[in-house]
Write an enzyme that holds these catalytic residues in place. Structure first.
Site, PDB file in Angstrom:
ATOM      1  N   THR A   1      -5.297   4.157   3.152  1.00 23.74           N
ATOM      2  CA  THR A   1      -5.613   5.060   1.826  1.00 23.74           C
ATOM      3  C   THR A   1      -7.140   5.533   1.967  1.00 23.74           C
ATOM      4  OG1 THR A   1      -5.291   5.686  -0.480  1.00 23.74           O
ATOM      5  CG2 THR A   1      -5.905   3.260   0.151  1.00 23.74           C
TER       6      THR A   1
ATOM      7  N   LYS B   1      -8.670   3.952  -2.430  1.00 23.96           N
ATOM      8  CA  LYS B   1      -8.700   2.604  -2.856  1.00 23.96           C
ATOM      9  C   LYS B   1     -10.420   2.214  -2.449  1.00 23.96           C
ATOM     10  CE  LYS B   1      -4.605   1.999  -4.425  1.00 23.96           C
ATOM     11  NZ  LYS B   1      -3.869   3.055  -4.138  1.00 23.96           N
TER      12      LYS B   1
ATOM     13  N   THR C   1      -0.269  21.238   1.958  1.00 22.21           N
ATOM     14  CA  THR C   1      -1.365  21.685   1.884  1.00 22.21           C
ATOM     15  C   THR C   1      -2.505  20.760   1.997  1.00 22.21           C
ATOM     16  OG1 THR C   1      -1.099  23.652   0.188  1.00 22.21           O
ATOM     17  CG2 THR C   1      -3.500  22.898   0.430  1.00 22.21           C
TER      18      THR C   1
ATOM     19  N   THR D   1       7.604  -1.556 -11.064  1.00 23.32           N
ATOM     20  CA  THR D   1       6.123  -1.844 -10.118  1.00 23.32           C
ATOM     21  C   THR D   1       6.436  -3.249  -9.662  1.00 23.32           C
ATOM     22  OG1 THR D   1       4.919  -0.279 -11.405  1.00 23.32           O
ATOM     23  CG2 THR D   1       3.693  -1.781 -10.113  1.00 23.32           C
TER      24      THR D   1
END
Length: 411
Positions: free
Chosen positions: A244, A247, A277, A362
């Site tokens: 990512t 982070k 996009t 979660t």
């Protein structure tokens, strides 16, 4: 059907279980972090942030911000389209080269988020590779789970970090079927590492591809922050690595890195890439600058780990249970959704400490927690204030403490 009644009933059931989520308006002025401003009942109040994923504060680094502003003023706010339709710029391709280099791979592919990268890549592999069987750790992130489910591929769930169970499942499958093991290097809600070397060994033994999520590792572990796979010397044995920009690099977007053929395959067949996009050129420029800074920021990596260790020492001193790891994530266990929300609320209302409650889906039901994350900008006085507040709120809510000789709680 009464649609409004259906939605109202579902939301009410969620609230009755203590699983309804509230979002806080948190503004983080660059000059004040870890202090921030919360808009609470139409009034501003100062809070101290203890749950940010901006691990190295790169979103507020002056060089990163300046790079974003410079690119924004020169090229505008949007990318112009999908990567195939005017949405590829030199900022995108240069960033992909840097991302591939981080993981010592031949190529990388940018997505709008790491969630999309995981979901789209696993959907593509599971859907397109005939008879593939996927082996997924039971605590894998929702994006990994969703991608596997959407693909319709046969999936085997192995117990968390349980190598024996994984091998048992592998033994029971048709040796001729293609196989993919999906796991994370660092599980974000526990701060626990996976037995990555042993999983790689099993993958070789049973001729499996490997898919590793390094989202909470990249930037923080290994040489130049290249991640745990590089740290453990197995990056060349992992087929696909997901990471990512949101982070440790403090921006937004995600990616996968692999050899040229795999990346070209995902680029050519993944709807989640083809029809989305592309990220803004300014964001790509900022991420590229953040990567340069983070690669040289060993002192920041040392400081964040020292801060996390200090928090664990303080928690031991007041006998508050947590999952004992050596990572930058500290999971304080409460194990009840209502109490978890109450502790979080008391911390911010009475002490100005913002630590978001974590509960199902979660984490599994019954394992609710506060997920404490520290940054290099948190100083000793911030840590002392947070620990003191947690101690008081813990007592106020009559929560159990560890026995003085008890080892810290583990899953």
């Amino acid at each position: 059907m009464d649609y409004n009644k259906f939605f109202s009933s579902e939301l009410r059931n969620l609230k009755d279980q203590g699983l309804y989520r509230n979002f806080r308006n948190i503004d983080r002025p660059i000059k004040n972090f870890p202090n921030a401003e919360e808009n609470f009942k139409n009034k501003e109040r100062e809070v101290e942030v203890w749950c940010s994923n901006d691990y190295l504060n790169m979103s507020q680094h002056p060089e990163v911000v300046n790079e974003i502003v410079k690119t924004l003023l020169e090229y505008g706010s949007g990318s112009g389209g999908t990567r195939n339709i005017s949405g590829t710029s030199t900022y995108h391709t240069n960033l992909e080269k840097k991302l591939a280099n981080i993981h010592n791979k031949e190529s990388a592919l940018l997505f709008a988020s790491a969630y999309t990268a995981n979901q789209s890549t696993l959907w593509t592999l599971g859907k397109k590779i005939k008879n593939i069987e996927i082996f997924s750790d039971e605590l894998n992130h929702a994006s990994l789970i969703q991608g596997i489910k959407n693909s319709g591929a046969k999936c085997h769930i192995f117990k968390h970090n349980d190598i024996d169970h994984l091998e048992l499942l592998l033994k029971e499958t048709d040796i001729n079927n293609p196989k993919l093991i999906v796991f994370e290097s660092l599980y974000s809600m526990e701060g626990i590492r996976s037995p990555i070397i042993k999983i790689v060994e099993l993958a070789k033994k049973y001729n499996c591809m490997t898919y590793l999520d390094e989202v909470h590792s990249v930037g923080l572990y290994g040489e130049e922050g290249k991640g745990i796979a590089v740290e453990m010397g197995v990056d060349d044995k992992i087929d696909i690595i997901n990471g990512t920009l949101a982070k440790a690099y403090g921006q937004m977007g995600g990616y996968v890195a692999a050899n040229l053929e795999i990346i070209d395959y995902i680029r050519s067949f993944s709807p989640g890439f083809i029809f989305t996009t592309s990220i803004c050129p300014s964001i790509a420029a900022g991420a590229s600058k953040a990567i340069d800074i983070v690669s040289l920021a060993e002192q920041l990596r040392i400081r964040i780990k020292e801060n996390a260790a200090l928090i664990r020492e303080h928690l031991d001193s007041i006998a508050i249970p947590y999952i004992d790891t050596n990572s930058h994530i500290v999971a304080v266990l409460i194990n009840d959704p209502f109490l978890c929300k109450k502790v979080s609320q008391d911390l911010i209302d009475e002490h100005g400490i913002y630590a978001q409650p974590i509960f199902y889906p979660t984490v599994p039901k019954g394992l609710e927690r506060l997920r404490i994350t520290v940054t290099p900008k948190h100083r000793k006085e911030h840590i002392s204030k947070m620990i003191n507040a947690l101690d008081k709120v813990w007592s106020k809510n009559n929560l159990p403490r560890k026995n003085i000789n008890q080892v810290s709680s583990k899953i």
